[in-house]
Enzyme design. Structure first.
Site, PDB file in Angstrom:
ATOM      1  CG  HIS A 260      -7.035  -3.147  -2.689  1.00 41.51           C
ATOM      2  ND1 HIS A 260      -7.496  -2.309  -1.702  1.00 41.51           N
ATOM      3  CD2 HIS A 260      -6.438  -4.184  -2.065  1.00 41.51           C
ATOM      4  CE1 HIS A 260      -7.180  -2.833  -0.533  1.00 41.51           C
ATOM      5  NE2 HIS A 260      -6.536  -3.959  -0.724  1.00 41.51           N
TER       6      HIS A 260
ATOM      7  CD  GLU B 109      -7.750  -8.068  -0.654  1.00 39.89           C
ATOM      8  OE1 GLU B 109      -6.754  -8.466  -0.055  1.00 39.89           O
ATOM      9  OE2 GLU B 109      -7.881  -6.895  -1.047  1.00 39.89           O
TER      10      GLU B 109
ATOM     11  CE  LYS C 114      -3.716  -2.669   1.978  1.00 42.25           C
ATOM     12  NZ  LYS C 114      -4.918  -2.719   2.813  1.00 42.25           N
TER      13      LYS C 114
ATOM     14  N   GLY D 236      -7.571  -4.670   6.983  1.00 41.17           N
ATOM     15  CA  GLY D 236      -6.953  -3.723   7.901  1.00 41.17           C
ATOM     16  C   GLY D 236      -7.680  -3.586   9.230  1.00 41.17           C
TER      17      GLY D 236
ATOM     18  CD  GLU E 284      -6.889  -0.133   1.129  1.00 41.95           C
ATOM     19  OE1 GLU E 284      -5.801   0.025   0.543  1.00 41.95           O
ATOM     20  OE2 GLU E 284      -7.023  -0.908   2.111  1.00 41.95           O
TER      21      GLU E 284
ATOM     22  CB  SER F 146      -7.163  -9.138   9.137  1.00 40.32           C
ATOM     23  OG  SER F 146      -7.574  -7.787   9.174  1.00 40.32           O
TER      24      SER F 146
HETATM   25  P1  PGA Z   1      -4.657  -6.334   5.375  1.00 43.01           P
HETATM   26  O1  PGA Z   1      -4.867  -5.832   3.862  1.00 43.01           O
HETATM   27  O2  PGA Z   1      -3.886  -7.614   5.315  1.00 43.01           O
HETATM   28  O3  PGA Z   1      -3.897  -5.217   6.044  1.00 43.01           O
HETATM   29  O4  PGA Z   1      -6.022  -6.533   5.955  1.00 43.01           O
HETATM   30  C1  PGA Z   1      -5.140  -6.740   2.834  1.00 43.01           C
HETATM   31  C2  PGA Z   1      -5.305  -5.996   1.541  1.00 43.01           C
HETATM   32  O5  PGA Z   1      -5.865  -4.898   1.562  1.00 43.01           O
HETATM   33  O6  PGA Z   1      -4.883  -6.461   0.464  1.00 43.01           O
END
Ligand code: PGA
Length: 257
Positions: free
Chosen positions: A96, A168, A11, A174, A98, A214
């Site tokens: 993704h 995901e 990220k 996160g 985000e 996570s």
């Molecule tokens: P994370 O993120 O392991 O921090 O939950 C995973 C991702 O966004 O690909």
């Protein structure tokens, strides 16, 4: 048997110095050939050119976190596939959560990126996943169906051969709230089933569907032991070489069952 893919999504983290150090540490931990695991690291754009010569021909692959679908032109602030290829990228994370939820990317845009990435010969890692409100409303499968149909529109059998699906769930990213192995398996079996409505059985069997959200050294093994969990897309835990390498080792162990 499908090879596992363990991918680190750094990220918007690291500095030039820490990115180089993290890459070196990951490589050091992957020096023994990993029979059943592909390892990918995805640093921020400015550090791709820096990390590329560090990983060299070690077998660890380099990927990007996003891309623009056009080859070149007046797209201020964007990065193209030829640029990513120039700095040694083999894969691109696309759609993704985000990108979808913070930057407003639509299934239509994501589809253009998948098609362009495959046309350029790179691996496309298409991310899909539901919000907590959608899961609570029992809409997980409908959301996944929509994101798969949108993201994979016009993606033919040949192109599909190097598309990885990353499941995901947004509520797990996160947050420290990992999906249970059963939740991941249920959703991922559904995704494979969805693929079987579009692609031949060989492609469906070979398609890798990885889990993200996570993932840690502690929970990776149980997730990776699920029949439809073919790897992990790791955010937070990929910023620490030791935890990332533990997840790689969990994949090695799960693959020898
Ligand atoms: P994370 O993120 O392991 O921090 O939950 C995973 C991702 O966004 O690909």
């Amino acid at each position: 048997m499908r090879r596992y893919l363990v991918a680190g999504n750094w990220k918007m983290n690291t500095t030039a110095a820490s990115a180089a150090q993290l890459a070196r540490s990951v490589i050091a931990g992957c020096s023994v050939p990993l029979a059943n695991v592909d390892v990918l690291i995805c640093p921020p754009f400015p550090f791709l050119g820096l990390v590329n010569p560090i990983i060299g021909a070690t077998g660890v692959n380099l990927g990007a976190q996003n891309v623009h679908q056009e080859e070149a032109g007046a797209f201020t602030g964007e990065v193209s596939l030829p640029m990513l290829k120039d700095v040694g990228c083999r894969a691109v994370i696309i759609g993704h959560s985000e990108r979808r939820h913070v930057f407003g990317e639509t299934d239509e845009t994501i589809n253009k990126k998948v098609l362009a990435t495959r046309a350029a010969g790179l691996q496309a890692i298409l991310c899909v996943g539901e919000l907590l409100s959608e899961r609570d409303a029992d809409e997980t499968e409908a959301v996944l169906n929509r994101q798969m149909a949108g993201g994979l529109a016009n993606v033919g059998e040949e192109a599909m051969a190097d598309v990885v699906i990353a499941y995901e769930p947004v509520w797990a990213i996160g947050t420290g709230r990992t999906a249970t192995p059963e939740q991941a398996e249920t959703a991922q079996a559904h995704l494979r089933n969805w693929l079987s409505t579009r692609y031949n059985s060989q492609i469906v069997e070979a398609a890798r569907i990885v889990y993200g959200g996570s993932v840690t050294a502690d929970n990776a093994r149980q997730l990776l032991e699920q029949p439809n969990v073919d790897g992990a897309l790791v955010g937070g835990a990929s910023l620490n070489a030791e935890s990332f390498l533990s997840i790689v080792q969990a994949a090695v162990a799960a693959g020898t069952l």
